[in-house]
Structure formats: C-alpha cells, structure tokens
Design a protein around this motif. Structure first.
Motif, PDB file in Angstrom:
ATOM      1  N   ASP A   1       3.275  -0.659  -0.246  1.00 61.42           N
ATOM      2  CA  ASP A   1       2.192  -0.867  -1.211  1.00 61.42           C
ATOM      3  C   ASP A   1       2.005   0.423  -1.994  1.00 61.42           C
ATOM      4  O   ASP A   1       1.887   1.505  -1.405  1.00 61.42           O
ATOM      5  CB  ASP A   1       0.887  -1.217  -0.481  1.00 61.42           C
ATOM      6  CG  ASP A   1       0.926  -2.627   0.083  1.00 61.42           C
ATOM      7  OD1 ASP A   1       1.763  -3.422  -0.389  1.00 61.42           O
ATOM      8  OD2 ASP A   1       0.122  -2.922   0.982  1.00 61.42           O
TER       9      ASP A   1
ATOM     10  N   HIS B   1      -3.044  -3.100  -6.244  1.00 67.98           N
ATOM     11  CA  HIS B   1      -1.863  -2.345  -5.826  1.00 67.98           C
ATOM     12  C   HIS B   1      -0.649  -3.228  -6.077  1.00 67.98           C
ATOM     13  O   HIS B   1      -0.765  -4.451  -6.121  1.00 67.98           O
ATOM     14  CB  HIS B   1      -1.934  -1.975  -4.345  1.00 67.98           C
ATOM     15  CG  HIS B   1      -1.717  -3.133  -3.415  1.00 67.98           C
ATOM     16  ND1 HIS B   1      -2.726  -3.991  -3.042  1.00 67.98           N
ATOM     17  CD2 HIS B   1      -0.596  -3.612  -2.820  1.00 67.98           C
ATOM     18  CE1 HIS B   1      -2.245  -4.921  -2.232  1.00 67.98           C
ATOM     19  NE2 HIS B   1      -0.949  -4.729  -2.087  1.00 67.98           N
TER      20      HIS B   1
ATOM     21  N   HIS C   1       3.331  -4.199  -4.786  1.00 66.04           N
ATOM     22  CA  HIS C   1       4.056  -4.254  -3.519  1.00 66.04           C
ATOM     23  C   HIS C   1       5.545  -4.274  -3.872  1.00 66.04           C
ATOM     24  O   HIS C   1       5.992  -5.125  -4.628  1.00 66.04           O
ATOM     25  CB  HIS C   1       3.618  -5.531  -2.793  1.00 66.04           C
ATOM     26  CG  HIS C   1       4.335  -5.820  -1.508  1.00 66.04           C
ATOM     27  ND1 HIS C   1       3.667  -6.109  -0.344  1.00 66.04           N
ATOM     28  CD2 HIS C   1       5.652  -5.899  -1.214  1.00 66.04           C
ATOM     29  CE1 HIS C   1       4.545  -6.347   0.622  1.00 66.04           C
ATOM     30  NE2 HIS C   1       5.756  -6.226   0.120  1.00 66.04           N
TER      31      HIS C   1
ATOM     32  N   HIS D   1       5.486  -6.443   5.705  1.00 66.17           N
ATOM     33  CA  HIS D   1       5.471  -5.018   6.099  1.00 66.17           C
ATOM     34  C   HIS D   1       5.943  -4.826   7.550  1.00 66.17           C
ATOM     35  O   HIS D   1       5.510  -3.908   8.219  1.00 66.17           O
ATOM     36  CB  HIS D   1       4.056  -4.416   5.975  1.00 66.17           C
ATOM     37  CG  HIS D   1       3.597  -4.226   4.563  1.00 66.17           C
ATOM     38  ND1 HIS D   1       3.643  -3.012   3.913  1.00 66.17           N
ATOM     39  CD2 HIS D   1       3.091  -5.103   3.661  1.00 66.17           C
ATOM     40  CE1 HIS D   1       3.161  -3.158   2.685  1.00 66.17           C
ATOM     41  NE2 HIS D   1       2.825  -4.409   2.508  1.00 66.17           N
TER      42      HIS D   1
ATOM     43  N   HIS E   1      -1.739  -7.113   6.729  1.00 64.79           N
ATOM     44  CA  HIS E   1      -0.519  -7.555   6.045  1.00 64.79           C
ATOM     45  C   HIS E   1       0.149  -8.753   6.722  1.00 64.79           C
ATOM     46  O   HIS E   1       0.149  -8.856   7.938  1.00 64.79           O
ATOM     47  CB  HIS E   1       0.485  -6.404   5.998  1.00 64.79           C
ATOM     48  CG  HIS E   1      -0.105  -5.146   5.442  1.00 64.79           C
ATOM     49  ND1 HIS E   1      -0.287  -4.945   4.099  1.00 64.79           N
ATOM     50  CD2 HIS E   1      -0.584  -4.031   6.053  1.00 64.79           C
ATOM     51  CE1 HIS E   1      -0.848  -3.754   3.902  1.00 64.79           C
ATOM     52  NE2 HIS E   1      -1.036  -3.191   5.078  1.00 64.79           N
TER      53      HIS E   1
ATOM     54  N   HIS F   1      -2.441  -8.773  -5.682  1.00 64.31           N
ATOM     55  CA  HIS F   1      -1.736  -7.583  -6.169  1.00 64.31           C
ATOM     56  C   HIS F   1      -2.260  -7.135  -7.518  1.00 64.31           C
ATOM     57  O   HIS F   1      -1.501  -6.778  -8.417  1.00 64.31           O
ATOM     58  CB  HIS F   1      -0.225  -7.824  -6.175  1.00 64.31           C
ATOM     59  CG  HIS F   1       0.316  -8.030  -4.794  1.00 64.31           C
ATOM     60  ND1 HIS F   1       0.367  -9.261  -4.193  1.00 64.31           N
ATOM     61  CD2 HIS F   1       0.746  -7.129  -3.868  1.00 64.31           C
ATOM     62  CE1 HIS F   1       0.837  -9.126  -2.959  1.00 64.31           C
ATOM     63  NE2 HIS F   1       1.062  -7.849  -2.732  1.00 64.31           N
TER      64      HIS F   1
HETATM   65 ZN   LIG Z   1       1.909  -5.210   0.612  1.00 65.50          ZN
END
Ligand SMILES: [Zn+2]
Length: 337
Positions: A147, A242, A244, A140, A137, A239
């Motif tokens: 995520d 997933h 974020h 984060h 990352h 993305h």
């Molecule tokens: Zn992320």
C-alpha cells in the motif's frame, strides 16, 4: 523441501545424459539397471544428512512467495528498511522480497529525479514476517502487495501524517511519474486505484502529455469501465486514500513453488525459533489449540502455558498464539540416570 532434493537429483540424472557424458569411454558406464539403485541410495544419503540450521537456508535461499495473495505465506522474507526517498509507516509490517525492495527504491528515485522537491514515497503495509493474513487486509499475504500513499500537494516534504486525498491536493504529475516508473522497470503485476484518480491521470496524460486513448488503454481501465481486468490499473473499492501495487517477482514465485503452505509455515517457524526464540501463529477461523499444537509439533499443555490459556479459553481469529521450542517432553528426563 523434499521436492527441491528430488529436483537436484533429476538435474544430476540429466547431466549424466548430456553429450559430454556420451563421449566418455564406455567402461565408465555401469549397466543401465544400476542407476535407479544409485539414485535411491543417493536420496537416502541426502535425507540422512543433518538438516542445516534454518538461518543458513534463509541466507542461501531468496525470499519465497508461496500460494496466493489472499491465501499464502512469505518464507525467508526481508524487511524493507529506510532509504533515501522512502518513508516507512509501519516498520513491523513491511516484510517482502529483494525484487520488491529494489523496485520500490528505483520507482521512488525516478519520481524524485523527474519532479524534484524532495517528496518521499510513503509506504504503508506490505506483509507480516512470514506472511499470512493480517487485518484489515484480505491480501498482502505473500510479501508482494504494497500500500502506497498518493503523492499530495500542499504539504511539506517531511510531512508523513495522514491527509485525506481530495481533488485539490492529488498530485497528478507525481502519481503519473510513479506509475510510469513502475511500468518502465516492469515491476507491477497490477495496481488498484480509485476510478476518480484514474480519470485525473487520464486527463493529465491525454492533455498535458499528449498521449492517445490507445496509448492509455493497456495502462488505465478508465474510461472503459473503471475495473477492466486487462488494464494494469483497476478500480477496486477502498483505494481512494492509498494505492495498492501487486509486484511482479519472478524469483520469489519460482522459489515459492518449492513449498506447500504447510512447508512454508514449518520453514519460517524453524527460522523464527532460531532467530527470535518464538514463532507467532495467527489464529484463523476454525483453528483449535489442539490443532495448532499438532501443526507445530508441540505439547498442548506447554502451548497453554506459554500463552497463559486455560482449558476453556476461546480462540478468536487474529489472536497471536506464541509457539516456542518444546522441552522435548518427559522422555528426555527418563534418560538421565
Ligand atoms: Zn492493500
């Protein structure tokens, strides 16, 4: 934390200047010139007090998000723990704050209420204990980025294994419900989502839900360019599988403002040494063993021994250097008769 002490003193001074103080008989007041001396004496007395154990401070202070998502720390963070409706993929990498935990649980609950079927919200990485950088990352680092897996159709509710997201299995109603829940509880500062998924949500919201383009303008950056920055949801590469969420966490930011990055590292290190007996320093580009030793106020030789490092060992970014409580050096031993 000196800043916090100064703030406390300033608040005390402010109290003395309130109308309640003004109506007290005059004889209670000393000449004005005495107050700076009293203030200085109080500050000295405060500084002379033994520092309370880090565990007390951690119990009393809410978790603090210090610095920026891409260069920051998390102090006194707490881990997200399993609860109904939430599945945690990497239990060691979900350190965060009460505000984020409350928001995740409520959002997961709302999705399950609106779309029964028992699908959990699958949570990936949030942050390391103490925050800071960790691979792969870029952000984060302060405990406020999470995520999340997209809800998917065609899998069983208890299936937490990895499935590539496709047009056919993207669960548009549930992802929309998640987005709506985050908006209702005012929990998200921004959300990163591939523009192709934004288009799916846009078509669903304007079609089946009858929302207008104007309704969606502040929510989705699609179709006005997928990464429009005044929309909650933006396209950022990477993305597709997933999403974020960067959470709003006013309390964590407020407490975080009391720390510089260095103070944050020190505070978390003291807590880790008390609770775990070790503190993990993650090597950053440009770190040397000598600099790490002086940053954590430990002996260079001891640091080498704890980590089985020779004089020629090379430090690669991302490597964990274990810091322990120093033996205090030879000075203590010479005191023994
Ligand atoms: Zn992320």
């Amino acid at each position: 934390m000196r800043k916090a002490r100064v703030t406390l003193l300033a608040m005390a001074a402010l109290l003395c200047a309130t109308p309640a103080a003004a109506v007290t008989p005059d004889r209670l007041f000393q000449p004005v010139g005495v107050w700076p001396a009293v203030g200085a004496a109080l500050l000295r007395a405060w500084d002379a007090l033994p520092a309370p154990p880090a565990t007390w401070r951690a119990a009393l202070l809410p978790a603090a998000a210090v610095g920026e998502p891409g260069r920051g720390r998390l102090v006194y963070g707490i881990p997200l723990t399993p609860s109904e409706g939430i599945y945690i993929r990497n239990p060691g990498e979900v350190w965060t704050t009460t505000e984020v935990i409350a928001a995740l649980r409520e959002a997961a609950r709302l999705v399950r209420v609106r779309h029964p079927g028992g699908f959990d919200l699958v949570v990936g990485d949030i942050a390391m204990r103490g925050g800071g950088g960790f691979r792969p990352h870029k952000t984060h680092q302060t405990g406020l980025d999470a995520d999340l897996r997209y809800y998917q159709t065609g899998i069983e509710p208890g299936d937490y294994s990895y499935h590539f997201v496709t047009e056919a299995n993207f669960d548009t109603p549930r992802v929309w419900a998640l987005l709506q829940a985050l908006i209702e509880i005012d929990a998200a500062d921004r959300i990163f989502m591939d523009v192709r998924h934004q288009r799916r949500l846009f078509q669903y919201a304007t079609g089946e839900l009858g929302l207008s383009r104007d309704d969606l303008y502040p929510i989705l950056s699609y179709p006005h360019g997928g990464s429009r920055k005044d929309a909650l949801v933006r396209h950022v590469r990477g993305h597709h599988n997933h999403l974020h969420v960067r959470f709003r966490a006013p309390l964590a930011h407020a407490v975080g403002a009391l720390f510089t990055i260095d103070e944050a590292v020190t505070a978390q290190r003291e807590l880790d040494l008390e609770e775990l007996g070790r503190f993990d320093h993650v090597v950053r580009r440009g770190d040397t063993l000598g600099a790490i030793a002086s940053l954590h106020a430990v002996d260079l030789g001891e640091l080498r021994r704890w980590n089985h490092l020779g004089k020629r060992s090379i430090l690669r970014p991302g490597k964990v250097i274990v810091v322990r409580r120093g033996s205090g050096g030879a000075d203590d031993e010479t005191m023994i008769p």
